[in-house]
Motif scaffolding. Structure first.
Motif, PDB file in Angstrom:
ATOM      1  N   GLY A   5       3.607   3.549  -3.384  1.00 53.99           N
ATOM      2  CA  GLY A   5       4.754   4.440  -3.482  1.00 53.99           C
ATOM      3  C   GLY A   5       4.490   5.618  -4.384  1.00 53.99           C
ATOM      4  O   GLY A   5       3.512   6.334  -4.231  1.00 53.99           O
ATOM      5  N   SER A   6       5.351   5.815  -5.390  1.00 50.19           N
ATOM      6  CA  SER A   6       5.252   6.990  -6.245  1.00 50.19           C
ATOM      7  C   SER A   6       4.385   6.733  -7.471  1.00 50.19           C
ATOM      8  O   SER A   6       4.421   7.481  -8.418  1.00 50.19           O
ATOM      9  CB  SER A   6       6.653   7.399  -6.691  1.00 50.19           C
ATOM     10  OG  SER A   6       7.245   6.339  -7.414  1.00 50.19           O
ATOM     11  N   CYS A   7       3.626   5.658  -7.480  1.00 51.17           N
ATOM     12  CA  CYS A   7       2.822   5.341  -8.648  1.00 51.17           C
ATOM     13  C   CYS A   7       1.729   6.377  -8.830  1.00 51.17           C
ATOM     14  O   CYS A   7       1.282   7.010  -7.898  1.00 51.17           O
ATOM     15  CB  CYS A   7       2.163   3.977  -8.480  1.00 51.17           C
ATOM     16  SG  CYS A   7       3.298   2.706  -8.008  1.00 51.17           S
ATOM     17  N   SER A  17       2.453   2.668 -13.075  1.00 48.27           N
ATOM     18  CA  SER A  17       3.777   2.707 -12.469  1.00 48.27           C
ATOM     19  C   SER A  17       4.840   2.431 -13.520  1.00 48.27           C
ATOM     20  O   SER A  17       4.615   1.667 -14.452  1.00 48.27           O
ATOM     21  CB  SER A  17       3.876   1.654 -11.360  1.00 48.27           C
ATOM     22  OG  SER A  17       5.187   1.611 -10.831  1.00 48.27           O
ATOM     23  N   GLN A  38       9.605  -1.471  -9.104  1.00 46.86           N
ATOM     24  CA  GLN A  38       8.928  -0.220  -9.441  1.00 46.86           C
ATOM     25  C   GLN A  38       9.859   0.966  -9.201  1.00 46.86           C
ATOM     26  O   GLN A  38      10.855   0.862  -8.475  1.00 46.86           O
ATOM     27  CB  GLN A  38       7.675  -0.072  -8.579  1.00 46.86           C
ATOM     28  CG  GLN A  38       6.605  -1.104  -8.886  1.00 46.86           C
ATOM     29  CD  GLN A  38       5.454  -0.976  -7.906  1.00 46.86           C
ATOM     30  OE1 GLN A  38       5.547  -1.433  -6.778  1.00 46.86           O
ATOM     31  NE2 GLN A  38       4.390  -0.337  -8.336  1.00 46.86           N
ATOM     32  N   ASP A  40       9.576   3.360  -7.324  1.00 45.66           N
ATOM     33  CA  ASP A  40       9.734   3.732  -5.910  1.00 45.66           C
ATOM     34  C   ASP A  40      10.627   2.731  -5.178  1.00 45.66           C
ATOM     35  O   ASP A  40      10.813   2.819  -3.975  1.00 45.66           O
ATOM     36  CB  ASP A  40       8.375   3.854  -5.214  1.00 45.66           C
ATOM     37  CG  ASP A  40       7.658   2.515  -5.083  1.00 45.66           C
ATOM     38  OD1 ASP A  40       8.141   1.522  -5.665  1.00 45.66           O
ATOM     39  OD2 ASP A  40       6.622   2.460  -4.399  1.00 45.66           O
ATOM     40  N   ALA A  42      10.109  -0.487  -4.736  1.00 51.01           N
ATOM     41  CA  ALA A  42       9.421  -1.661  -4.184  1.00 51.01           C
ATOM     42  C   ALA A  42       9.299  -2.727  -5.263  1.00 51.01           C
ATOM     43  O   ALA A  42       9.129  -2.419  -6.442  1.00 51.01           O
ATOM     44  CB  ALA A  42       8.035  -1.269  -3.677  1.00 51.01           C
ATOM     45  N   SER A 114      15.316  -6.511  -2.860  1.00 51.47           N
ATOM     46  CA  SER A 114      14.121  -5.658  -2.832  1.00 51.47           C
ATOM     47  C   SER A 114      12.987  -6.393  -2.120  1.00 51.47           C
ATOM     48  O   SER A 114      12.988  -7.619  -2.020  1.00 51.47           O
ATOM     49  CB  SER A 114      13.703  -5.274  -4.254  1.00 51.47           C
ATOM     50  OG  SER A 114      13.488  -6.427  -5.042  1.00 51.47           O
ATOM     51  N   SER A 119       9.017   0.663  -0.171  1.00 50.82           N
ATOM     52  CA  SER A 119       9.674   1.550  -1.136  1.00 50.82           C
ATOM     53  C   SER A 119      11.127   1.815  -0.749  1.00 50.82           C
ATOM     54  O   SER A 119      11.477   1.834   0.438  1.00 50.82           O
ATOM     55  CB  SER A 119       8.904   2.866  -1.262  1.00 50.82           C
ATOM     56  OG  SER A 119       9.064   3.620  -0.104  1.00 50.82           O
ATOM     57  N   ASN A 120      11.948   2.006  -1.763  1.00 51.08           N
ATOM     58  CA  ASN A 120      13.375   2.302  -1.587  1.00 51.08           C
ATOM     59  C   ASN A 120      13.834   2.963  -2.893  1.00 51.08           C
ATOM     60  O   ASN A 120      14.476   2.321  -3.729  1.00 51.08           O
ATOM     61  CB  ASN A 120      14.147   1.000  -1.306  1.00 51.08           C
ATOM     62  CG  ASN A 120      15.595   1.256  -0.944  1.00 51.08           C
ATOM     63  OD1 ASN A 120      16.091   2.372  -1.082  1.00 51.08           O
ATOM     64  ND2 ASN A 120      16.289   0.220  -0.491  1.00 51.08           N
ATOM     65  N   PRO A 121      13.463   4.256  -3.085  1.00 53.93           N
ATOM     66  CA  PRO A 121      13.742   4.916  -4.374  1.00 53.93           C
ATOM     67  C   PRO A 121      15.214   4.878  -4.772  1.00 53.93           C
ATOM     68  O   PRO A 121      15.536   4.814  -5.960  1.00 53.93           O
ATOM     69  CB  PRO A 121      13.270   6.355  -4.144  1.00 53.93           C
ATOM     70  CG  PRO A 121      12.281   6.258  -3.028  1.00 53.93           C
ATOM     71  CD  PRO A 121      12.757   5.138  -2.149  1.00 53.93           C
ATOM     72  N   TYR A 124      16.102   1.875  -6.948  1.00 52.16           N
ATOM     73  CA  TYR A 124      15.737   1.978  -8.370  1.00 52.16           C
ATOM     74  C   TYR A 124      16.746   2.860  -9.110  1.00 52.16           C
ATOM     75  O   TYR A 124      17.184   2.533 -10.217  1.00 52.16           O
ATOM     76  CB  TYR A 124      14.326   2.550  -8.509  1.00 52.16           C
ATOM     77  CG  TYR A 124      13.806   2.518  -9.930  1.00 52.16           C
ATOM     78  CD1 TYR A 124      13.298   1.345 -10.475  1.00 52.16           C
ATOM     79  CD2 TYR A 124      13.836   3.656 -10.727  1.00 52.16           C
ATOM     80  CE1 TYR A 124      12.828   1.301 -11.776  1.00 52.16           C
ATOM     81  CE2 TYR A 124      13.367   3.621 -12.032  1.00 52.16           C
ATOM     82  CZ  TYR A 124      12.858   2.447 -12.552  1.00 52.16           C
ATOM     83  OH  TYR A 124      12.398   2.405 -13.849  1.00 52.16           O
TER      84      TYR A 124
END
Ligand SMILES: [Zn+2]
Length: 264
Positions: A5-7, A17, A38, A40, A42, A114, A119-121, A124
């Motif tokens: 994801g966005s890591c 992350s 995380q 993102d 996930a 989750s 990913s599912n921003p 978060y």
């Protein structure tokens, strides 16, 4: 290769992350399995070797309900957590029993909804915002209703509010029924024959439609009456349990703490 994801990628074997610790449990040789959400959205299950040793620098950062920045190395099974630093400890929540009980309920729901590697921003953002909001919110029950609704919406389980889930007719303002199994509102005709279903008054329908129209981060500005809160709680508790397909263990603790403090 697992999705990151966005890591921040530090190389093929390492990455960094941000995340919030959901839970941890011990494993052999002083290791700790740590489950995080995380940034993102996930879920990540990772191994922190040596974290249970008294001298470990990781231990204090891996308590549930801690926002952390961490480094990982890829493993054959679970990735390894190599370094960790707390960013936010949510101390204000942990000093307040009622807020802690609500936060642990949020944690269990986030853990349940989750998915690892998916990913599912928005999830978060909702989780972080809901935790921060628990400290200053005027009504914790309303905060839970807000969180449950948006969690269902973000995770793809938003109840249908505008068409009857049985006959597909447009729902007009009235007292209706709500079917957890069918995932939404029943018109008066279908509500009279569909069983089981839950009472959905016009004010409750209006609150749910208000939640539907507003953003995840906007707290409910409404003061809900006790009967209205009970009705919304019944609908959303049952919907959450239906989609998780199990009881939410922390719900009982949350309710017991709420009741005990109300009697003080
Ligand atoms: Zn109908």
């Amino acid at each position: 290769m697992k999705a990151v994801g966005s890591c921040s990628l530090l190389g093929a074997r390492y990455y960094r992350s941000e995340g919030i610790v959901l839970r941890s449990f011990p494993t052999g040789e002083g290791g700790l399995v740590v489950v995080l959400l995380q940034s993102d959205g996930a879920k990540l299950r990772t191994m922190a070797w040596g974290a249970r040793r008294l001298t470990s620098k990781k231990t204090g950062h891996l308590e549930p309900l801690t926002r952390v920045e961490a480094s990982f190395s890829r493993g054959r099974g679970m990735d390894n957590l190599t370094q960790v630093q707390s960013i936010e400890a949510f101390s204000n929540i942990k000093e307040d029993l009622d807020a802690t009980a609500r936060a642990l309920y949020f944690v269990e729901l986030v853990d349940g909804f989750s998915v690892e590697g998916s990913s599912n921003p928005s999830l978060y953002k909702l989780f972080l915002s809901a935790l921060r909001g628990l400290v200053n919110v005027h009504d914790l029950d309303t905060a839970v209703v807000h969180f449950q609704w948006h969690l269902l919406r973000i995770c793809g389980f938003m109840p249908e509010l505008y068409l009857c889930v049985e006959c597909q007719k447009t729902i007009i303002p009235d007292n209706h029924r709500f079917s957890v199994d069918l995932g939404g509102v029943l018109c008066p005709q279908c509500g009279s024959i569909q069983s089981p279903s839950i009472c959905l008054s016009l004010p409750a329908l209006k609150v749910l439609r208000y939640l539907h129209r507003t953003s995840t981060l906007t707290p409910l500005p409404l003061k809900l009456s006790e009967p209205l809160k009970r009705q919304l709680t019944s609908i959303l508790d049952n919907s959450v349990r239906h989609w998780l397909d199990r009881e939410v263990r922390s719900k009982r603790f949350m309710d017991e703490v709420g009741s005990a403090l109300a009697e003080v």
